[in-house]
Design a protein around this motif. Structure first.
Motif, mmCIF file in Angstrom:
data_model
loop_
_atom_site.group_PDB
_atom_site.id
_atom_site.type_symbol
_atom_site.label_atom_id
_atom_site.label_comp_id
_atom_site.label_asym_id
_atom_site.label_seq_id
_atom_site.Cartn_x
_atom_site.Cartn_y
_atom_site.Cartn_z
ATOM 1 N N ALA A 1 15.225 18.808 6.000
ATOM 2 C CA ALA A 1 15.293 17.641 6.887
ATOM 3 C C ALA A 1 13.920 16.994 7.007
ATOM 4 N N ARG A 2 12.875 17.805 7.113
ATOM 5 C CA ARG A 2 11.516 17.250 7.195
ATOM 6 C C ARG A 2 11.094 16.633 5.859
ATOM 7 N N LEU A 3 11.491 17.281 4.754
ATOM 8 C CA LEU A 3 11.126 16.757 3.429
ATOM 9 C C LEU A 3 11.746 15.393 3.157
ATOM 10 N N ALA A 4 12.903 15.135 3.754
ATOM 11 C CA ALA A 4 13.591 13.854 3.534
ATOM 12 C C ALA A 4 12.713 12.677 3.938
ATOM 13 N N LEU A 5 11.736 12.920 4.813
ATOM 14 C CA LEU A 5 10.848 11.854 5.295
ATOM 15 C C LEU A 5 9.608 11.701 4.416
ATOM 16 N N GLU A 6 9.469 12.559 3.413
ATOM 17 C CA GLU A 6 8.230 12.599 2.638
ATOM 18 C C GLU A 6 8.336 11.856 1.303
#
Ligand code: NI
Length: 181
Positions: free
Chosen positions: A108-113
């Motif tokens: 979920a955090r990687l989706a913003l990267e």
């Protein structure tokens, strides 16, 4: 084009940070894992020159420095800049969460990267889909494969090359699932 000097600097930094750590089950220095992940990531960047290969290779070589070593985040910023430090942080599991929630949270955090950071996650799992330790049970192997499928699904479409690589590795891993006790 990617920089061999940056590659060497990040590999040296990671080697110092990981010290005597070994690749689990192999006895090899931990840097062997990092170099394999970087090779996967770089090949994908060669296939798609629109990707920032330097960001990708630095994040690949440094991807476990926050998770597995005492390296402070600020040191990564000083040495490699904000984009790399931020990428490594996104690739770091949150150890405060229960184990079964860590991968979902990380994805979920990687989706913003940046795509280059997400590509490292794929490269890492491709590398880790080597034959499992003999002691792993069939259900543990199956769970590892299911998790790999979740990663492949979540990160699909960033790189046709990595999509094909992880699909082939997951397929091949099936033989180890069937062979598990
Ligand atoms: Ni890794």
């Amino acid at each position: 084009m990617w920089s061999p000097d940056l590659y060497a600097r990040a590999l040296d930094f990671a080697a110092h940070a990981h010290g005597a750590q070994r690749v689990p089950g192999t006895g090899l220095p931990y840097t062997v894992h990092l170099a394999k992940v970087a090779a996967e990531a770089l090949r994908a960047c060669v296939e798609d020159p629109s990707r920032d290969a330097n960001l990708c290779l630095a994040c690949a070589l440094l991807h476990d420095t926050l998770e597995d070593t005492a390296t402070p985040y600020e040191r990564l910023v000083e040495e490699f800049g904000d984009a790399v430090a931020r990428g490594v942080r996104a690739l770091t599991k949150n150890s405060a969460l229960p184990k079964h929630e860590r991968m979902t949270d990380c994805l979920a955090r990687l989706a913003l990267e940046a795509p280059e950071v997400r590509m490292v996650k794929l490269a890492d799992r491709i590398t880790n889909l080597e034959p499992p330790p003999p002691a792993w049970s069939s259900s543990k192997r199956a769970a590892y494969r299911d998790e790999a499928r979740e990663i492949a699904r979540a990160l699909h479409g960033l790189s046709a090359h990595l999509d094909a690589r992880i699909a082939a590795r997951i397929e091949a891993y099936g033989a180890h699932v069937d062979a598990g006790a």
